[in-house]
Write a protein that holds these residues in place. Structure first.
Motif, PDB file in Angstrom:
ATOM      1  N   GLU A   1      -4.135   9.788   8.072  1.00 22.99           N
ATOM      2  CA  GLU A   1      -5.493   8.672   7.545  1.00 22.99           C
ATOM      3  C   GLU A   1      -5.109   7.316   6.965  1.00 22.99           C
ATOM      4  O   GLU A   1      -5.735   6.491   8.123  1.00 22.99           O
ATOM      5  CB  GLU A   1      -6.092   9.260   6.383  1.00 22.99           C
ATOM      6  CG  GLU A   1      -6.926  10.316   7.837  1.00 22.99           C
ATOM      7  CD  GLU A   1      -7.756  10.234   8.695  1.00 22.99           C
ATOM      8  OE1 GLU A   1      -8.539   9.662   8.377  1.00 22.99           O
ATOM      9  OE2 GLU A   1      -7.454  10.867   9.251  1.00 22.99           O
ATOM     10  N   ASP A   2      -3.867   7.401   6.449  1.00 29.62           N
ATOM     11  CA  ASP A   2      -3.312   5.916   6.055  1.00 29.62           C
ATOM     12  C   ASP A   2      -3.043   4.927   6.560  1.00 29.62           C
ATOM     13  O   ASP A   2      -2.516   3.526   7.253  1.00 29.62           O
ATOM     14  CB  ASP A   2      -2.440   5.837   5.154  1.00 29.62           C
ATOM     15  CG  ASP A   2      -3.345   6.314   3.359  1.00 29.62           C
ATOM     16  OD1 ASP A   2      -4.407   6.077   3.288  1.00 29.62           O
ATOM     17  OD2 ASP A   2      -2.558   6.812   2.568  1.00 29.62           O
TER      18      ASP A   2
ATOM     19  N   VAL B   1      -4.903   2.194   8.028  1.00 22.74           N
ATOM     20  CA  VAL B   1      -5.512   0.674   7.413  1.00 22.74           C
ATOM     21  C   VAL B   1      -4.470   0.048   7.626  1.00 22.74           C
ATOM     22  O   VAL B   1      -4.468  -1.024   7.520  1.00 22.74           O
ATOM     23  CB  VAL B   1      -4.885   1.690   5.558  1.00 22.74           C
ATOM     24  CG1 VAL B   1      -4.860  -0.047   4.807  1.00 22.74           C
ATOM     25  CG2 VAL B   1      -6.329   2.722   5.462  1.00 22.74           C
TER      26      VAL B   1
ATOM     27  N   ILE C   1       1.326   5.449   1.330  1.00 21.51           N
ATOM     28  CA  ILE C   1       1.197   6.020   2.295  1.00 21.51           C
ATOM     29  C   ILE C   1       1.536   6.930   2.612  1.00 21.51           C
ATOM     30  O   ILE C   1       2.012   7.593   2.274  1.00 21.51           O
ATOM     31  CB  ILE C   1       1.935   5.439   3.409  1.00 21.51           C
ATOM     32  CG1 ILE C   1       1.824   4.216   4.210  1.00 21.51           C
ATOM     33  CG2 ILE C   1       1.290   6.466   4.901  1.00 21.51           C
ATOM     34  CD1 ILE C   1       0.353   3.684   4.279  1.00 21.51           C
TER      35      ILE C   1
ATOM     36  N   ILE D   1       1.010  -0.699  -0.345  1.00 21.91           N
ATOM     37  CA  ILE D   1       0.248   0.245  -0.366  1.00 21.91           C
ATOM     38  C   ILE D   1       0.717   1.307  -0.212  1.00 21.91           C
ATOM     39  O   ILE D   1       2.186   1.200   0.177  1.00 21.91           O
ATOM     40  CB  ILE D   1      -1.124  -0.145   0.993  1.00 21.91           C
ATOM     41  CG1 ILE D   1      -0.148  -0.008   2.368  1.00 21.91           C
ATOM     42  CG2 ILE D   1      -1.993  -0.828   1.396  1.00 21.91           C
ATOM     43  CD1 ILE D   1      -0.916   0.396   3.886  1.00 21.91           C
TER      44      ILE D   1
ATOM     45  N   SER E   1      -0.734   9.548   3.025  1.00 13.78           N
ATOM     46  CA  SER E   1      -1.396  10.893   4.785  1.00 13.78           C
ATOM     47  C   SER E   1      -1.242  10.028   5.938  1.00 13.78           C
ATOM     48  O   SER E   1      -1.512   8.836   5.850  1.00 13.78           O
ATOM     49  CB  SER E   1      -2.908  11.142   4.128  1.00 13.78           C
ATOM     50  OG  SER E   1      -3.501  10.272   4.265  1.00 13.78           O
TER      51      SER E   1
END
Length: 590
Positions: free
Chosen positions: A97-98, A101, A93, A91, A95
Motif C-alpha cells: 500500500e505504501d 504513497v 515502506i 518514509i 507494505s
C-alpha cells in the motif's frame, strides 16, 4: 447395501476434499484443508522436459514488477520493510500500500524532478525466490543490468496463479506412492518443480486444483491436459505491468475506455471535499456506454444520465464525469490506481472514489425480470434486520420458493408455509410485497435496492433483508451432501466450544436429516424438530436450526462451514471475524 451414488461421488466432488485413510499417514503436519489423493497413471506424471512442467515452473517464478517504482527491475523484489527518501521526504515502506504513497509524492507537482533514494543495506528477493543482501546502490545497479528492460518479454507467467495449498503425490520407480507433498506458496512450488526438472523426483498433481486470473476470477481444472491448456490460454491475456511506475495506471486511452465499458461499476467508497459520503452513494452503479454516455443507477432504481470522457497525460490517466443533477461526481478524476476488478480515482482537495467491477449486477431492471429471477431457484434469507435487531438466525434452513401464480412458500421444519407475493412499482422503484401469516417481520413492503444474478437486497424504513439464490439441483456437491446426510442417523461425536469439550451434553441423542428439510434430535425423553439446509457461499455450508428452548441443541443453531464429509463422518467449523476457529462440531454415522 452401498448407495451407488455415494460410492461413486468421490470422483465427482469439486469442492469437498475427501481424504483416504492412508493419506493421513503421509502428511508431515496437520492440515485444516485436506486433499483427495487420486489414482494416477504413469502417463500423468510430471517429467523434466514436459510442457506442463515448464508452464507450472514459469508460473511459480517470483514476479518483481509490483515494486518497480523502487528498484526499477521486474526480476527482483525488495524485501519489506525498507526506508526511502522520496523527493527529500523520508518514509518507511512496510507494505505494498505504501508504494501508492511514493507515487502520490511524485505526482504532487508536474514540474519537479522526482527522486527516490534507498537507505541501504536492503534485502532483495530474486526471481528464483532466493534472498541476498545489498549494501549500496552499485550492487543494486549490477542486478538491474541483468534484468530485462521495461515491458520486455520475460520468462515468468503473471496473468494466472495457483490457489494454495496444492499437493503432489511422489512415486518410487515402481510407480507406487511413497509420499504426499503439500505446497503452500510460489516459492515452495518453484523449489519442488526444480527437483522435477532435475529428474530428482517422480510426481503428479492431485486434482482438482483452482487457479486465479489477474482479474480475480477463478477456474477449476481436473487433469494435466486442462491445466496446460488453461495456463497457455491465460499467459498473455493481461498487462503484466512491467514498467517502472506503481500500479497499472499506464493504460492507453483505448484500453482504459474498453475497461470502463466492460461491465457495470459499483461505488464502494466516496469522498468529496474531505467529507465521507460513502453511506450515501455505496452500491450506486455506473454504466459507461460507447457513445460517451454514463448512466448512474441509484439504489432505489432512479436513473441519472451524464457524460464521460478520458484522456492520458504525463501524470497519468484522467476520467471526466459530468451530471446535471449529481454535482458530487461531476469532476475530472485522476486514475490513482487500477487493480483487477477495481478502479481508484482521486482529485486534490480530499476527493476520492473507489469503484468495483461487477459483471453480474442487473441494471436494466423490469418487473418481469425480477419475477423470473425469483422463480428460478430457492432463495435463502442471508440477512434480516428489523429495527436494528438481527433476525436472520431464525431463518437458517428455511428457504423461500416463489411460484408463477404469485404464491410464495417458506419451508420451516420440513413443512411449507404458504403465502402470496407481488412485484409492484412505486416512485422510489420496484418493491416486493410478501404476505405470510405468522411472520410479521416478513409481511412488509420491501424496496428492491440491489439486484444481481445471485443476490437481492431489500429495504424499508429501518429494515433490511438480503436474499441469496439457492439452486441445489444444479450443484453436484450439494446433492452429495444431502445424499450423505439423509442416508442414516447420526450422533454428535465431538462438540468443542472455545476449546471446551461439551460432547457429553449430546450423549444418548440421535440426529437425523429428512429430505424435506426437517432436522430432528431424539433421546433422553426429548423429541426436538428443526430445519436444515446445505448450500454454497464461497465454500460449502450446513445450516442447522433448532428452537431456542431445545437445549442443548439450540447451541448448534448456526451456519456451519463444512470442512470434511464422508459417508460416515461430517466435520463442521465455526470461524470468528479474524478467521480463527471458535467451535467444532463432528457428526458420525450410527
Amino acid at each position: 447395501m452401498l448407495n451407488p451414488k455415494s460410492h461413486t461421488m468421490k470422483t465427482n466432488m469439486k469442492t469437498l476434499l475427501l481424504i483416504p485413510f492412508f493419506a493421513l499417514l503421509l502428511f508431515s503436519s496437520c492440515q485444516d484443508e485436506v486433499t483427495e489423493i487420486t489414482p494416477t497413471e504413469e502417463s500423468e506424471a510430471l517429467t523434466a522436459e514436459s510442457e506442463l512442467t515448464g508452464l507450472m515452473f514459469s508460473t511459480s517464478i517470483m514476479d518483481g514488477s509490483a515494486d518497480n517504482i523502487i528498484d526499477n527491475a521486474s526480476c527482483t523484489s525488495v524485501k519489506l520493510p525498507i526506508t526511502v527518501k522520496v523527493n527529500g521526504v523520508e518514509i518507511i515502506i512496510d507494505s505494498r500500500e505504501d508504494f501508492k504513497v511514493i507515487e502520490a509524492i511524485f505526482n504532487q507537482f508536474e514540474d519537479d524532478d522526482d527522486k527516490l533514494e534507498i537507505i541501504f543495506p536492503i534485502t532483495i528477493i530474486l526471481s528464483d525466490h532466493e534472498e541476498i543482501v545489498l549494501n549500496n546502490r552499485e550492487e543494486l545497479e549490477a542486478l538491474i543490468e541483468d534484468c530485462r528492460g521495461e515491458n520486455e518479454e520475460d520468462d515468468d507467467i503473471e496473468c494466472i496463479d495457483f490457489q494454495y495449498p496444492i499437493s503432489f503425490s511422489v512415486f518410487n520407480t515402481d510407480f507406487q506412492i511413497i509420499d504426499v507433498i503439500t505446497i503452500e506458496n510460489d516459492r515452495e512450488l518453484y523449489k519442488f518443480l526444480k527437483r522435477v526438472k532435475n529428474a530428482e523426483v517422480i510426481a503428479s498433481l492431485n486434482f482438482p486444483i483452482t487457479l486465479e486470473y489477474a482479474d480475480g476470477t477463478t477456474v477449476e481444472v481436473n487433469n494435466n491436459e486442462e491445466l496446460a491448456r488453461t495456463i497457455k490460454e491465460a499467459k498473455d491475456v493481461c498487462d503484466e505491468d512491467d514498467d517502472n511506475d506503481y500500479g497499472d495506471d499506464d493504460f492507453t486511452k483505448e484500453r482504459l475506455d474498453e475497461y470502463l465499458m466492460s461491465c457495470p461499476w459499483l461505488v464502494y467508497e466516496f469522498k468529496r471535499d474531505n467529507q465521507d459520503n460513502t453511506e450515501q452513494y455505496i452500491e450506486y452503479v455506473l454504466n459507461f456506454k460507447e457513445d460517451n454516455v454514463v448512466v448512474m443507477h441509484a439504489r432505489g432504481g432512479d436513473l441519472l444520465t451524464g457524460t464521460w470522457s478520458t484522456r492520458v497525460t504525463d501524470r497519468g490517466a484522467l476520467i471526466k464525469l459530468e451530471f446535471d443533477n449529481l454535482v458530487d461526481f461531476t469532476l475530472e478524476w485522476f486514475v490513482y490506481d487500477l487493480e483487477p476488478g477495481k478502479i481508484k480515482l482521486y482529485q486534490s482537495g480530499g476527493n476520492r472514489i473507489i469503484l468495483k467491477k461487477n459483471c453480474d449486477i442487473v441494471t436494466d431492471i423490469t418487473k418481469e425480470r425480477i419475477e423470473n429471477f425469483l422463480q428460478e431457484c430457492l432463495w435463502r434469507i442471508a440477512r434480516l434486520n428489523i429495527e436494528g435487531v438481527d433476525n436472520e438466525k431464525e431463518y437458517i434452513g428455511t428457504p423461500f420458493k416463489f411460484y408463477e401464480d404469485n404464491v410464495v412458500k417458506l419451508r420451516v421444519n420440513g413443512e411449507l408455509l404458504q403465502g402470496t407475493y407481488e412485484i409492484g412499482v412505486r416512485n422510489a422503484g420496484y418493491i416486493l410485497q410478501i404476505t405470510l401469516d405468522g411472520r410479521p417481520e416478513l409481511k412488509l413492503e420491501w424496496l428492491i435496492t440491489f439486484l444481481e444474478n445471485d443476490l437481492i437486497k431489500l429495504a424499508n424504513a429501518n429494515n433490511q433483508m438480503i436474499l441469496m439464490r439457492h439452486c441445489p439441483d444444479d450443484d453436484e456437491d450439494i446433492d452429495y451432501i444431502a445424499d450423505v446426510l439423509t442416508n442414516g442417523e447420526w450422533e454428535v461425536a465431538l462438540y468443542e466450544d472455545q476449546n471446551a469439550n461439551e460432547t457429553e451434553n449430546y450423549n444418548g441423542y440421535v440426529v437425523g436429516f429428512n429430505e424435506d428439510g426437517m432436522l430432528f434430535a431424539e433421546g433422553n425423553g426429548n423429541d426436538f424438530r428443526g430445519s436444515w439446509l446445505a448450500y454454497r457461499n464461497n465454500g460449502l455450508y450446513l445450516g442447522l436450526n433448532f428452537r431456542t428452548q431445545d437445549e442443548p441443541f439450540s447451541e448448534l443453531k448456526h451456519r456451519w462451514k463444512i470442512k470434511e464429509i464422508t459417508p460416515n463422518r461430517i466435520e463442521l467449523k465455526d470461524y470468528n471475524s479474524n478467521g480463527e476457529i471458535e467451535r467444532i462440531l463432528v457428526l458420525e454415522k450410527r
